[in-house]
Design an enzyme around this catalytic site. Structure first.
Site, PDB file in Angstrom:
ATOM      1  N   THR A   1       0.030  -1.714  -4.917  1.00 38.64           N
ATOM      2  CA  THR A   1      -0.945  -1.064  -4.056  1.00 38.64           C
ATOM      3  C   THR A   1      -0.747   0.449  -4.073  1.00 38.64           C
ATOM      4  OG1 THR A   1      -1.988  -1.155  -1.874  1.00 38.64           O
ATOM      5  CG2 THR A   1       0.393  -1.450  -1.902  1.00 38.64           C
TER       6      THR A   1
ATOM      7  N   LYS B   1      -1.331   2.272  -8.524  1.00 39.73           N
ATOM      8  CA  LYS B   1      -2.162   1.439  -9.409  1.00 39.73           C
ATOM      9  C   LYS B   1      -2.408   2.075 -10.785  1.00 39.73           C
ATOM     10  CE  LYS B   1      -4.537  -0.984  -5.686  1.00 39.73           C
ATOM     11  NZ  LYS B   1      -5.792  -1.456  -5.112  1.00 39.73           N
TER      12      LYS B   1
ATOM     13  N   TYR C   1     -10.597  -3.408   6.466  1.00 36.77           N
ATOM     14  CA  TYR C   1     -10.647  -4.733   7.082  1.00 36.77           C
ATOM     15  C   TYR C   1      -9.990  -4.754   8.451  1.00 36.77           C
ATOM     16  CZ  TYR C   1      -6.130  -4.694   4.732  1.00 36.77           C
ATOM     17  OH  TYR C   1      -4.891  -4.330   4.279  1.00 36.77           O
TER      18      TYR C   1
ATOM     19  N   GLY D   1     -13.716  -5.759   4.865  1.00 37.38           N
ATOM     20  CA  GLY D   1     -13.003  -5.959   3.601  1.00 37.38           C
ATOM     21  C   GLY D   1     -12.036  -7.130   3.560  1.00 37.38           C
TER      22      GLY D   1
END
Ligand code: NDP
Length: 268
Positions: free
Chosen positions: A64, A68, A213, A233
């Site tokens: 994460t 990335k 989210y 999300g």
């Protein structure tokens, strides 16, 4: 003494303390009786990701923020849509070689499935997540427009074949789907674009999706007020995790497994 047959997995990030991936993946492991551990691996220097992955003898890992791109560069082989995105969120150890994938793109496509057919989409934001989403949508035949606060990140999207605009030169159009891929609303009450212009966009749109989210962001609240069908999300996070889980365990997911992983994600 270390058990050499123990299957080890991890998530690399910085910070990583907040990650819900361990709960989600462990719930999946339990559901299929897969004997494995999944831990948080805080990594400050992304250049060390390959060494850390191999030294810890991980069979697989998620990656994460902010690693990335560097993870993409250091992989022995990159497979699938990740080659176009230039960023990966999953590593698999295949006979000592690191094979890398990007499951964010497919996670996003699965998350928007309930919206039905999408022909035109507007992505607000031009960061790493926007890249994965834009490529996934383009591959599925959707016309994509990318709107970002600043201009400099837009070249990548223009080269892909997206329409692009900065805040300064955006011209209103009609979209089936409007996506917030910025971090506006994550830790603040900001809108990702001027509120009144966003209202005008929503008046000509059907669906709104926020990559954030676990909360109703100002972006989603406004879309809801304008009568759009909305989604946060969570499903994107869930389905990228399910895709990674399939790679980790070499299994195919079932609706029951997805449900178990969702419960893990929610801490239920
Ligand atoms: P990046 O840092 O790569 O990109 C951030 C983008 O947001 C940039 O385009 C930046 O614009 C824009 N931005 C930041 N703040 C504002 C603001 N206040 N107003 C307008 N634009 C702003 O981030 P990521 O792409 O990695 O992540 C984006 C979001 O997606 C995060 O909230 C993250 O939590 C979420 N996410 C969710 C996932 C899921 O599975 N649900 C997976 C991955 C990410 P500029 O170029 O002008 O600076």
């Amino acid at each position: 003494m270390e058990n050499s047959s123990l299957k080890k997995f991890a998530i690399f990030g910085n910070p990583v303390e907040h990650s819900l991936s361990p709960n989600m993946q462990q719930a999946g492991f339990r559901f299929i009786d897969f004997d494995a551990t999944y831990q948080k691996h805080k990594l400050e220097d992304g250049k060390k990701i390959k060494k850390a992955f191999l030294e810890e003898k991980y069979l697989g890992a998620n990656i994460t923020v902010p690693h990335k791109e560097i993870a993409y560069n250091l992989a022995d082989e990159v497979r699938g849509i990740a080659k176009k995105i230039g960023a990966v969120n999953t590593y698999i150890n295949e006979n000592g070689k690191i094979i890398a994938y990007n499951t964010d793109a497919i996670g996003f496509m699965k998350a928007i499935q309930d919206f039905g057919k999408i022909e035109n989409a507007l992505i607000i934001g031009a960061g790493g997540t926007a890249k994965a989403i834009a490529i996934a949508l383009l591959e599925n035949g959707v016309n994509v427009t990318v709107l970002n606060r600043s201009e400099d990140k837009l070249t990548f999207f223009k080269d892909l074949g997206c329409k692009v605009a900065s805040w300064k030169n955006f011209v209103l159009d009609a979209y089936d789907l409007v996506i917030n891929s910025t971090s506006a609303g994550l830790k603040d009450d900001n809108y990702p674009f001027d509120k009144s212009r966003l209202e005008n966009i929503f008046m000509n749109a059907n669906f709104a999706f926020d990559c954030i989210y676990g909360k109703l962001t100002p972006f989603l609240a406004l879309a809801k007020k304008e009568g759009l069908k909305i989604k946060d999300g969570e499903d994107m996070l869930l389905y990228q995790g399910v895709e990674a889980f399939e790679l980790f365990t070499n299994t195919t997911s079932s609706p029951e497994l997805v449900q178990a992983m969702r419960k893990g994600l929610r801490g239920e």
